[in-house]
Design a protein around this motif. Structure first.
Motif, PDB file in Angstrom:
ATOM      1  N   ILE A 124      28.349  99.162  52.875  1.00  0.00           N
ATOM      2  CA  ILE A 124      28.478 100.463  53.519  1.00  0.00           C
ATOM      3  C   ILE A 124      28.358 101.601  52.510  1.00  0.00           C
ATOM      4  O   ILE A 124      27.956 102.715  52.849  1.00  0.00           O
ATOM      5  CB  ILE A 124      29.805 100.563  54.303  1.00  0.00           C
ATOM      6  CG1 ILE A 124      29.789 101.784  55.224  1.00  0.00           C
ATOM      7  CG2 ILE A 124      31.011 100.570  53.354  1.00  0.00           C
ATOM      8  CD1 ILE A 124      30.964 101.848  56.166  1.00  0.00           C
ATOM      9  N   THR A 125      28.656 101.318  51.235  1.00  0.00           N
ATOM     10  CA  THR A 125      28.524 102.346  50.202  1.00  0.00           C
ATOM     11  C   THR A 125      27.073 102.770  50.006  1.00  0.00           C
ATOM     12  O   THR A 125      26.814 103.852  49.478  1.00  0.00           O
ATOM     13  CB  THR A 125      29.088 101.842  48.861  1.00  0.00           C
ATOM     14  OG1 THR A 125      28.415 100.629  48.489  1.00  0.00           O
ATOM     15  CG2 THR A 125      30.577 101.582  48.953  1.00  0.00           C
ATOM     16  N   ASN A 126      26.125 101.946  50.434  1.00  0.00           N
ATOM     17  CA  ASN A 126      24.711 102.314  50.322  1.00  0.00           C
ATOM     18  C   ASN A 126      24.380 103.534  51.174  1.00  0.00           C
ATOM     19  O   ASN A 126      23.380 104.211  50.930  1.00  0.00           O
ATOM     20  CB  ASN A 126      23.813 101.151  50.742  1.00  0.00           C
ATOM     21  CG  ASN A 126      24.000  99.893  49.907  1.00  0.00           C
ATOM     22  OD1 ASN A 126      23.633  98.803  50.352  1.00  0.00           O
ATOM     23  ND2 ASN A 126      24.588 100.006  48.709  1.00  0.00           N
ATOM     24  N   SER A 184      25.073 104.595  46.930  1.00  0.00           N
ATOM     25  CA  SER A 184      25.970 104.123  45.886  1.00  0.00           C
ATOM     26  C   SER A 184      26.268 102.649  46.124  1.00  0.00           C
ATOM     27  O   SER A 184      25.895 102.069  47.142  1.00  0.00           O
ATOM     28  CB  SER A 184      27.263 104.944  45.910  1.00  0.00           C
ATOM     29  OG  SER A 184      28.105 104.611  44.833  1.00  0.00           O
ATOM     30  N   GLY A 185      26.933 102.018  45.163  1.00  0.00           N
ATOM     31  CA  GLY A 185      27.320 100.630  45.315  1.00  0.00           C
ATOM     32  C   GLY A 185      26.179  99.672  45.062  1.00  0.00           C
ATOM     33  O   GLY A 185      25.066 100.063  44.707  1.00  0.00           O
ATOM     34  N   ALA A 186      26.456  98.408  45.257  1.00  0.00           N
ATOM     35  CA  ALA A 186      25.496  97.347  44.961  1.00  0.00           C
ATOM     36  C   ALA A 186      24.740  96.911  46.210  1.00  0.00           C
ATOM     37  O   ALA A 186      25.212  97.078  47.333  1.00  0.00           O
ATOM     38  CB  ALA A 186      26.214  96.143  44.363  1.00  0.00           C
ATOM     39  N   ALA A 187      23.565  96.349  45.985  1.00  0.00           N
ATOM     40  CA  ALA A 187      22.859  95.551  46.986  1.00  0.00           C
ATOM     41  C   ALA A 187      22.638  94.195  46.330  1.00  0.00           C
ATOM     42  O   ALA A 187      21.988  94.106  45.286  1.00  0.00           O
ATOM     43  CB  ALA A 187      21.536  96.190  47.387  1.00  0.00           C
ATOM     44  N   LEU A 188      23.207  93.152  46.899  1.00  0.00           N
ATOM     45  CA  LEU A 188      23.119  91.816  46.321  1.00  0.00           C
ATOM     46  C   LEU A 188      21.763  91.213  46.664  1.00  0.00           C
ATOM     47  O   LEU A 188      21.373  91.178  47.841  1.00  0.00           O
ATOM     48  CB  LEU A 188      24.242  90.932  46.852  1.00  0.00           C
ATOM     49  CG  LEU A 188      25.655  91.491  46.728  1.00  0.00           C
ATOM     50  CD1 LEU A 188      26.653  90.523  47.354  1.00  0.00           C
ATOM     51  CD2 LEU A 188      26.002  91.754  45.265  1.00  0.00           C
ATOM     52  N   HIS A 195      16.837 103.251  45.494  1.00  0.00           N
ATOM     53  CA  HIS A 195      17.056 104.599  46.025  1.00  0.00           C
ATOM     54  C   HIS A 195      18.423 104.716  46.688  1.00  0.00           C
ATOM     55  O   HIS A 195      18.966 105.822  46.799  1.00  0.00           O
ATOM     56  CB  HIS A 195      15.973 104.958  47.048  1.00  0.00           C
ATOM     57  CG  HIS A 195      14.642 105.262  46.444  1.00  0.00           C
ATOM     58  ND1 HIS A 195      14.274 106.521  46.030  1.00  0.00           N
ATOM     59  CD2 HIS A 195      13.589 104.458  46.173  1.00  0.00           C
ATOM     60  CE1 HIS A 195      13.050 106.494  45.539  1.00  0.00           C
ATOM     61  NE2 HIS A 195      12.608 105.246  45.618  1.00  0.00           N
ATOM     62  N   ILE A 196      18.981 103.591  47.147  1.00  0.00           N
ATOM     63  CA  ILE A 196      20.235 103.648  47.901  1.00  0.00           C
ATOM     64  C   ILE A 196      21.331 102.782  47.286  1.00  0.00           C
ATOM     65  O   ILE A 196      22.450 102.751  47.810  1.00  0.00           O
ATOM     66  CB  ILE A 196      20.019 103.229  49.364  1.00  0.00           C
ATOM     67  CG1 ILE A 196      19.616 101.756  49.478  1.00  0.00           C
ATOM     68  CG2 ILE A 196      18.983 104.131  50.033  1.00  0.00           C
ATOM     69  CD1 ILE A 196      19.623 101.222  50.909  1.00  0.00           C
ATOM     70  N   CYS A 233      32.587  93.501  51.431  1.00  0.00           N
ATOM     71  CA  CYS A 233      33.904  93.553  52.094  1.00  0.00           C
ATOM     72  C   CYS A 233      34.869  94.446  51.320  1.00  0.00           C
ATOM     73  O   CYS A 233      35.818  94.985  51.898  1.00  0.00           O
ATOM     74  CB  CYS A 233      34.502  92.153  52.209  1.00  0.00           C
ATOM     75  SG  CYS A 233      33.493  90.981  53.122  1.00  0.00           S
ATOM     76  N   GLY A 234      34.638  94.569  50.031  1.00  0.00           N
ATOM     77  CA  GLY A 234      35.535  95.316  49.153  1.00  0.00           C
ATOM     78  C   GLY A 234      35.902  96.708  49.638  1.00  0.00           C
ATOM     79  O   GLY A 234      37.080  97.097  49.576  1.00  0.00           O
TER      80      GLY A 234
END
Length: 277
Positions: free
Chosen positions: A119-121, A125-129, A150-151, A171-172
């Motif tokens: 959801i941070t995307n 921000s945050g990761a994409a695994l 980009h996201i 989930c974090g």
């Protein structure tokens, strides 16, 4: 580049909007469909130029990269519909963890990736695994990761670590939000502070802490050491947290892994009529 989305539910919509709002894609590059077509129609109204289709096959035919954003037990139905129409050079991206690379390779001739967003995307921000099938070339991976960058921060993980990686990155945010909400509620209950003020302070704290841990050069341990003076208030707070939280996160991880194993078994049964032992 043409990008398709089959499924515009919660995470599919987040990714579509993030790609558009970040400038990674303009609406005319994206074709979408959804089982409940009203959800896709709503998105198309918000973003003029977004291509709307009533057919999974049509979205497949129009896409260089095709994101499948449906529930795990709906995958088999979607893949059976599109498998005769997808080409070897197309990239299919699954965004759900229980559907394994081998499940997809059994049914499809194309290049396959698994990307677990967060959801941070939504705020870039945050990761994409990222998990890749052997059919993906270095050039394919570069194209996909350039789009995702980009996201998010695209981070490659082993499929065997999908669940724990997802616990931390996907989930974090929900787990941390519950922790923060309990902290806020306690502040209000114990001191009479307004919930608005407590929420603002806690949210700004979390934002700043994230920056310290990513670009500020701190680790979780060194940050605690920097803030907690021996014998001080923070150190006393950390002492009680160590006591009260002991074993909780181990139990959390065991619980999410057990649920993941159950979900993989259900997907296995849906795909092949057998269960994972």
């Amino acid at each position: 580049m043409k990008v398709g989305f089959i499924g515009t539910g919660s995470m599919g919509r987040i990714m579509i909007e993030a790609f558009i709002q970040s400038g990674a894609l303009h609406p005319g590059q994206i074709t979408i469909t959804n089982r409940t077509i009203a959800k896709a129609e709503q998105l198309a109204m918000i973003y003029p130029g977004l291509q709307l289709s009533h057919s999974n096959v049509d979205v497949t035919l129009q896409s260089d990269i095709l994101f499948i954003c449906v529930k795990p037990l709906e995958y088999k139905t979607v893949l059976v519909q599109i498998k005769e129409h997808i080409k070897q050079l197309q990239i299919l991206v699954s965004i759900t963890s229980p559907v394994l690379i081998r499940h997809l390779e059994e049914l499809l001739p194309c290049k396959i990736a698994k990307v677990i967003p967060s959801i941070t995307n939504y705020v870039s921000s945050g990761a994409a695994l990222c998990i890749y099938s052997e059919r993906m070339t270095n050039a394919d991976i570069e194209v996909l990761e350039r789009l995702l960058s980009h996201i998010s921060s695209p981070i490659r993980v082993a499929e065997t670590h999908t669940r724990i990686s997802s616990d931390l990155s996907s989930c974090g945010p929900a787990f941390l939000s519950l922790f923060l909400q309990k902290f806020i509620d306690a502040a209000v209950e114990e001191t009479g502070m307004s919930k608005v003020d407590a929420t603002l302070l806690a949210s700004e704290m979390l934002l700043g802490t994230g920056k310290l841990l990513t670009t500020g050069g701190f680790t979780p341990l060194t940050l605690q050491q920097q803030v907690a003076v021996p014998g001080g208030i923070t150190a006393e707070g950390l002492r009680i947290m160590e006591k009260e939280l002991r074993g909780m996160f181990n139990n959390l991880i065991r619980t999410t892994h057990n649920k993941y194993d159950e979900d993989v078994a259900k997907v296995e049964a849906a795909f092949f009529g057998t269960k994972v032992e």
